[in-house]
Design an enzyme around this catalytic site. Structure first.
Site, PDB file in Angstrom:
ATOM      1  N   ALA A  37      47.164  34.048  37.011  1.00 63.46           N
ATOM      2  CA  ALA A  37      46.318  34.329  38.173  1.00 63.46           C
ATOM      3  C   ALA A  37      46.488  35.776  38.603  1.00 63.46           C
ATOM      4  O   ALA A  37      47.484  36.425  38.288  1.00 63.46           O
ATOM      5  CB  ALA A  37      46.672  33.390  39.317  1.00 63.46           C
ATOM      6  N   CYS A  38      45.504  36.252  39.335  1.00 62.19           N
ATOM      7  CA  CYS A  38      45.512  37.603  39.897  1.00 62.19           C
ATOM      8  C   CYS A  38      46.812  37.805  40.672  1.00 62.19           C
ATOM      9  O   CYS A  38      47.226  36.893  41.393  1.00 62.19           O
ATOM     10  CB  CYS A  38      44.295  37.755  40.817  1.00 62.19           C
ATOM     11  SG  CYS A  38      44.126  39.392  41.508  1.00 62.19           S
ATOM     12  N   PRO A  39      47.487  38.920  40.567  1.00 63.68           N
ATOM     13  CA  PRO A  39      47.115  40.142  39.850  1.00 63.68           C
ATOM     14  C   PRO A  39      47.750  40.263  38.467  1.00 63.68           C
ATOM     15  O   PRO A  39      47.734  41.321  37.872  1.00 63.68           O
ATOM     16  CB  PRO A  39      47.669  41.227  40.765  1.00 63.68           C
ATOM     17  CG  PRO A  39      48.970  40.634  41.247  1.00 63.68           C
ATOM     18  CD  PRO A  39      48.670  39.147  41.413  1.00 63.68           C
TER      19      PRO A  39
ATOM     20  N   ASP B 190      41.238  34.257  34.283  1.00 63.06           N
ATOM     21  CA  ASP B 190      41.127  34.577  35.712  1.00 63.06           C
ATOM     22  C   ASP B 190      39.765  35.210  35.984  1.00 63.06           C
ATOM     23  O   ASP B 190      39.487  36.316  35.540  1.00 63.06           O
ATOM     24  CB  ASP B 190      42.256  35.530  36.118  1.00 63.06           C
ATOM     25  CG  ASP B 190      42.159  35.980  37.564  1.00 63.06           C
ATOM     26  OD1 ASP B 190      41.559  35.253  38.373  1.00 63.06           O
ATOM     27  OD2 ASP B 190      42.689  37.067  37.879  1.00 63.06           O
TER      28      ASP B 190
END
Length: 75
Positions: A13-15, A40
């Site tokens: 997932a981000c980042p 993502d």
């Protein structure tokens, strides 16, 4: 396309895709290409924005079966 390194960031997932891309890019020389695979959806905006601010170029991007693939040339 001559890809110097492939980064599998699927499931992150981000980042994290951007963080991993930065780390992988640090290992390349100017002009070399990094191929990034990620699931993502935020990376659609995040990776090109990071590449631009870092002086790199997104050569191409495709989305297939929920996986985004980016080809980024080191500046």
């Amino acid at each position: 396309m001559n890809v110097a390194k492939v980064l599998d960031a699927k499931g992150l997932a981000c980042p994290m895709p951007v963080v991993r891309a930065k780390k992988a890019m640090d290992e390349l020389e100017s002009g070399q290409v990094l191929e990034v695979h990620t699931t993502d959806k935020g990376a659609k905006n995040d990776l090109p924005a990071w590449a631009k601010t870092s002086g790199h170029t997104v050569i191409d991007m495709k989305e297939e079966n929920g996986v985004l693939t980016f080809w980024i040339q080191k500046g």
